[in-house]
Design an enzyme around this catalytic site. Structure first.
Site, PDB file in Angstrom:
ATOM      1  N   SER A 168      25.734 -22.072 -60.302  1.00 14.65           N
ATOM      2  CA  SER A 168      25.222 -21.734 -61.628  1.00 14.65           C
ATOM      3  C   SER A 168      24.712 -20.305 -61.656  1.00 14.65           C
ATOM      4  O   SER A 168      24.149 -19.822 -60.677  1.00 14.65           O
ATOM      5  CB  SER A 168      24.072 -22.683 -61.987  1.00 14.65           C
ATOM      6  N   GLN A 170      22.321 -19.612 -63.615  1.00 16.21           N
ATOM      7  CA  GLN A 170      20.915 -19.743 -64.039  1.00 16.21           C
ATOM      8  C   GLN A 170      19.941 -19.378 -62.923  1.00 16.21           C
ATOM      9  O   GLN A 170      18.825 -18.925 -63.194  1.00 16.21           O
ATOM     10  CB  GLN A 170      20.640 -21.181 -64.510  1.00 16.21           C
ATOM     11  N   ASP A 313      30.732 -23.557 -72.131  1.00 13.27           N
ATOM     12  CA  ASP A 313      30.172 -24.581 -73.016  1.00 13.27           C
ATOM     13  C   ASP A 313      31.034 -24.855 -74.247  1.00 13.27           C
ATOM     14  O   ASP A 313      30.668 -25.668 -75.089  1.00 13.27           O
ATOM     15  CB  ASP A 313      28.749 -24.200 -73.441  1.00 13.27           C
TER      16      ASP A 313
END
Length: 433
Positions: A168, A170, A313
């Site tokens: 990820s 993030q 997404d």
């Protein structure tokens, strides 16, 4: 919102004009940089979703004050000094957990992130960020990289930090939010490959808006961050959300439609902006001008090949559209979909095939053999507690012969609480039970 099922019925025509929901990614980032500023910031059109509400709740617990009306949210931040808090509850919001794990290291005492969703976020691994925090002298207690996770508060040290980008982006974003506040300068080297680079671009964009200086290599694999910086209190306007709108645009593409979605910036840094190009490439009649996407769908699409890493997404909604395309459509470079709220490859492909589609999976690909005539449907679908799966399966239900029943459809609220209301406004035949 209590649990409900969504009964999606065959819907040949969609018409109408809606405002896109506000971007979840930008809202969570603006909430965070507002909290990290000393002084008052104002966020216009903040998103309301489980993720952004989790960030609101947690920054309040850490000492920010928030007041909100219909159009804006005013934050008084805690700056570089979050307060004492024993526990933080991020709900099922992975990005919020990961961003705040770094910020929690600035707290005066240890903080435990609780495990409220053992079947979803509780299963997701966070080793990569934990390793980076330990390099900075932060004490972390975890269950094999999973929640509950306790971060020892105190003084994280800057310097040379490595972080894996394999699972990820993030984890990297989390460090980029925290390191400017440290005493020392920091250098971050990204190991392996970096997933979802485009989302790191959003993080860098909001940092710059808050007056933070970061030197980034062009490939985003190396960063230099001067320490002793301060976030400036500012005003921010949240743009419309492409990931949520992807499902609305897909629904318009597979039906006979005249649908306009407004507040979708043409020059957005959201990677999911690419869904407009994907639909165009599939032959969907649409225009994108004055920040509005106007689709005049005829239900006819043609297959193609798409690198899904640019619009992570939006992939599931585009897969749903391609179920009805002529020929075969391949979405490649999408392995990180496996590490989301559910395994968005295996679980989603399974449910699509149950509905009558013809879809195959590879480790990092989804391959759709289109059925322009539509699919049979008439089954109950397990949405795996995943908002993106719910929205994408709703698109498939519109072109099914017998409709689809989606269980646990209330989980759509994670990112898009108004999704079914918008679909109904456009004329979709949906019953919520």
């Amino acid at each position: 919102m209590n649990g409900f099922k969504a009964v999606i019925k065959p819907t040949p025509v969609l018409r109408g004009d809606i405002q896109a929901l506000s971007s979840k990614n930008y809202t969570t980032r603006y909430l965070l940089i507002g909290a990290l500023a000393d002084g008052t910031s104002t966020i216009y059109y903040p998103a309301h979703s489980e993720d952004s509400d989790a960030m609101r709740r947690c920054i309040r617990d850490l000492g920010a004050t928030l007041t909100e009306d219909e159009t804006k949210l005013v934050i008084n931040g805690f700056g570089a000094h979050p307060g004492k808090v024993k526990e933080l509850d991020v709900g099922n919001a992975g990005a919020v957990l990961r961003f705040l794990m770094s910020i929690a290291a600035l707290c005066p005492e240890e903080v435990t992130f609780v495990n409220r969703y053992p079947e979803s976020l509780g299963k997701r691994p966070h080793h990569d960020l934990i390793d980076s925090l330990r390099q900075m002298g932060v004490e972390v207690a975890d269950r094999d990289g999973r929640l509950p996770i306790t971060i020892g508060g105190g003084k994280p040290k800057g310097g040379h930090i490595t972080v894996s980008g394999n699972v990820s982006s993030q984890f990297l974003s989390s460090l980029l939010f925290m390191t400017p506040l440290l005493e020392e300068d920091s250098e971050i080297t990204v190991l392996h490959d970096l997933k979802s680079k485009v989302i790191v671009g959003q993080t860098l964009e909001v940092l710059e808006q808050a007056g933070i200086r970061v030197e980034a290599a062009e490939d985003y694999m190396h960063f230099r961050i001067p320490g002793r910086q301060r976030y400036l209190p500012k005003d921010y306007i949240v743009q419309g959300d492409y990931p949520g709108s992807a499902a609305i645009l897909a629904a318009a593409a597979v039906t006979s439609s005249d649908v306009t979605v407004r507040r979708l910036a043409e020059k957005s840094r959201q990677g999911e902006r690419a869904v407009v190009d994907v639909l165009k490439a599939m032959g969907v009649p649409l225009t994108h001008t004055n920040d509005s996407v106007h689709v005049t769908g005829n239900g006819k699409l043609r297959g193609g090949e798409f690198d899904g890493d640019h619009f992570t997404d939006g992939v599931l909604a585009m897969v749903a559209a391609s179920v009805f395309a002529e020929g075969t459509t391949r979405f490649y470079n999408v392995e990180n979909l496996r590490y989301k709220e559910c395994d968005r490859i295996t679980d989603f492909v399974h449910e699509l095939n149950k509905a009558g589609a013809n879809v195959e999976e590879r480790q990092s690909e989804i391959i759709v053999h289109g059925k322009p005539e539509g699919v049979k449907g008439g089954v109950e679908i397990n949405a795996h507690y995943d908002h993106r799966v719910i929205m994408a399966l709703s698109v498939v239900g519109l072109r099914s012969e017998q409709g689809l029943i989606i269980n646990d459809a209330h989980h759509v609220a994670k990112s898009y609480p108004g999704f079914f209301r918008h679909m109904l406004d456009l004329g979709a035949h949906i019953e919520l039970i």
